[in-house]
Design an enzyme around this catalytic site. Sequence first.
Site, PDB file in Angstrom:
ATOM      1  N   GLY A  46      44.874  11.766  10.332  1.00 21.24           N
ATOM      2  CA  GLY A  46      44.535  10.390   9.982  1.00 21.24           C
ATOM      3  C   GLY A  46      45.128   9.433  10.997  1.00 21.24           C
ATOM      4  O   GLY A  46      46.008   9.799  11.785  1.00 21.24           O
ATOM      5  N   GLN A  51      48.617   1.542  13.959  1.00 24.69           N
ATOM      6  CA  GLN A  51      49.229   2.575  14.799  1.00 24.69           C
ATOM      7  C   GLN A  51      48.739   2.511  16.248  1.00 24.69           C
ATOM      8  O   GLN A  51      49.332   3.134  17.126  1.00 24.69           O
ATOM      9  CB  GLN A  51      48.942   3.963  14.212  1.00 24.69           C
ATOM     10  N   CYS A  94      53.944  11.547  10.122  1.00 23.64           N
ATOM     11  CA  CYS A  94      53.307  10.315  10.590  1.00 23.64           C
ATOM     12  C   CYS A  94      53.299  10.333  12.111  1.00 23.64           C
ATOM     13  O   CYS A  94      54.331  10.627  12.739  1.00 23.64           O
ATOM     14  CB  CYS A  94      54.084   9.099  10.089  1.00 23.64           C
ATOM     15  N   LEU A  95      52.159  10.017  12.704  1.00 17.19           N
ATOM     16  CA  LEU A  95      52.065  10.023  14.170  1.00 17.19           C
ATOM     17  C   LEU A  95      52.930   8.927  14.777  1.00 17.19           C
ATOM     18  O   LEU A  95      53.274   9.011  15.959  1.00 17.19           O
ATOM     19  CB  LEU A  95      50.601   9.860  14.600  1.00 17.19           C
ATOM     20  N   HIS A 136      48.183   7.359   2.400  1.00 24.20           N
ATOM     21  CA  HIS A 136      49.111   7.141   3.520  1.00 24.20           C
ATOM     22  C   HIS A 136      48.496   6.130   4.507  1.00 24.20           C
ATOM     23  O   HIS A 136      49.178   5.220   4.984  1.00 24.20           O
ATOM     24  CB  HIS A 136      49.375   8.494   4.192  1.00 24.20           C
ATOM     25  N   GLU A 137      47.194   6.297   4.796  1.00 22.70           N
ATOM     26  CA  GLU A 137      46.547   5.405   5.780  1.00 22.70           C
ATOM     27  C   GLU A 137      46.386   3.985   5.228  1.00 22.70           C
ATOM     28  O   GLU A 137      46.584   3.007   5.956  1.00 22.70           O
ATOM     29  CB  GLU A 137      45.184   5.975   6.211  1.00 22.70           C
ATOM     30  N   HIS A 140      49.473   2.131   5.583  1.00 24.06           N
ATOM     31  CA  HIS A 140      49.670   1.589   6.935  1.00 24.06           C
ATOM     32  C   HIS A 140      49.052   0.190   7.053  1.00 24.06           C
ATOM     33  O   HIS A 140      49.604  -0.694   7.714  1.00 24.06           O
ATOM     34  CB  HIS A 140      49.004   2.482   7.990  1.00 24.06           C
TER      35      HIS A 140
HETATM   36  O1  K1U Z   1      48.801   8.206   9.703  1.00 24.16           O
HETATM   37  C1  K1U Z   1      49.353   9.071  10.379  1.00 24.16           C
HETATM   38  O2  K1U Z   1      50.437   8.862  10.893  1.00 24.16           O
HETATM   39  C2  K1U Z   1      48.697  10.405  10.532  1.00 24.16           C
HETATM   40  C3  K1U Z   1      49.350  11.477   9.676  1.00 24.16           C
HETATM   41  C4  K1U Z   1      48.601  11.578   8.374  1.00 24.16           C
HETATM   42  C5  K1U Z   1      49.273  12.320   7.268  1.00 24.16           C
HETATM   43  C6  K1U Z   1      49.822  13.580   7.437  1.00 24.16           C
HETATM   44  C7  K1U Z   1      50.412  14.246   6.382  1.00 24.16           C
HETATM   45  C8  K1U Z   1      50.446  13.649   5.151  1.00 24.16           C
HETATM   46  C9  K1U Z   1      49.914  12.405   4.991  1.00 24.16           C
HETATM   47  C10 K1U Z   1      49.320  11.741   6.042  1.00 24.16           C
HETATM   48  C11 K1U Z   1      49.280  12.775  10.446  1.00 24.16           C
HETATM   49  O3  K1U Z   1      48.252  13.275  10.723  1.00 24.16           O
HETATM   50  S1  K1U Z   1      50.761  13.439  10.940  1.00 24.16           S
HETATM   51  C12 K1U Z   1      50.321  15.085  11.489  1.00 24.16           C
HETATM   52  C13 K1U Z   1      50.580  16.004  10.381  1.00 24.16           C
HETATM   53  O4  K1U Z   1      51.639  15.904   9.814  1.00 24.16           O
HETATM   54  C14 K1U Z   1      49.611  16.977   9.886  1.00 24.16           C
HETATM   55  C15 K1U Z   1      48.678  17.532  10.711  1.00 24.16           C
HETATM   56  C16 K1U Z   1      47.796  18.482  10.201  1.00 24.16           C
HETATM   57  C17 K1U Z   1      47.857  18.860   8.872  1.00 24.16           C
HETATM   58  C18 K1U Z   1      48.814  18.312   8.048  1.00 24.16           C
HETATM   59  C19 K1U Z   1      49.707  17.373   8.561  1.00 24.16           C
HETATM   60 ZN    ZN Z   2      51.341   7.466   9.393  1.00 26.72          ZN
END
Ligand code: K1U
Ligand code: ZN
Length: 174
Positions: A46, A51, A94-95, A136-137, A140
């Site tokens: 996401g 971001q 979170c990225l 989560h998004e 943000h």
């Molecule tokens: O919004 C963001 O920072 C993106 C985030 C989204 C997210 C991940 C996990 C739980 C809730 C929301 C990410 O993509 S972080 C990368 C990551 O943790 C992930 C990647 C692949 C599968 C699961 C998690």
């Molecule tokens: Zn995030």
Amino acid sequence: MAVLDIVLAPDPRLKHKCAPVGEVTDAVRTLLDDMLETMYAANGIGLAAPQIAGTQRVIVMDVSKNEDEKKPLKLINPEVIWASDDTNTYEEGCLSIPDHYGDVTRPERVKIRYLDTHGDTQEMDADGLLATCVQHEIDHLDGVLFVDYLSPLKRNIILKKMQKLKKQKARDAA
Ligand code: K1U
Ligand code: ZN
């Protein structure tokens, strides 16, 4: 399309409330395409406008497991219109806070209303990882990060480490 820079916490741009999109224009569609490319390049599931230093209420997601069967989602002005009483706890990442994780409890299922890229109103039911990710998004877009759900102690430890990382990155770039 373009891969954009991801804003790292702590940063005031991640704490602002985003403004609704008034009209779905080509510029909004290009922004969503760039956000998707940025999200895929960062191996995320996401990404929300703040971001990439954006200020509009737009998010992208793809929680598909199969690399060969991408299921990109582009949501404009997303809002939760129903949430289950049942909750789910997921260790979120979170990225904007790379390499840090924390348990967050949220409604297990949600119904989302949003505009699609044609400007038409749509509704989507979400459960599992998609429900976690869309909440989560949307957080943000309201300036809320997953660390805001953690204890002040855990949050401060993570944000101090992030501050250190950002200083190191700035030194490396100089
Ligand atoms: O919004 C963001 O920072 C993106 C985030 C989204 C997210 C991940 C996990 C739980 C809730 C929301 C990410 O993509 S972080 C990368 C990551 O943790 C992930 C990647 C692949 C599968 C699961 C998690
Ligand atoms: Zn995030």
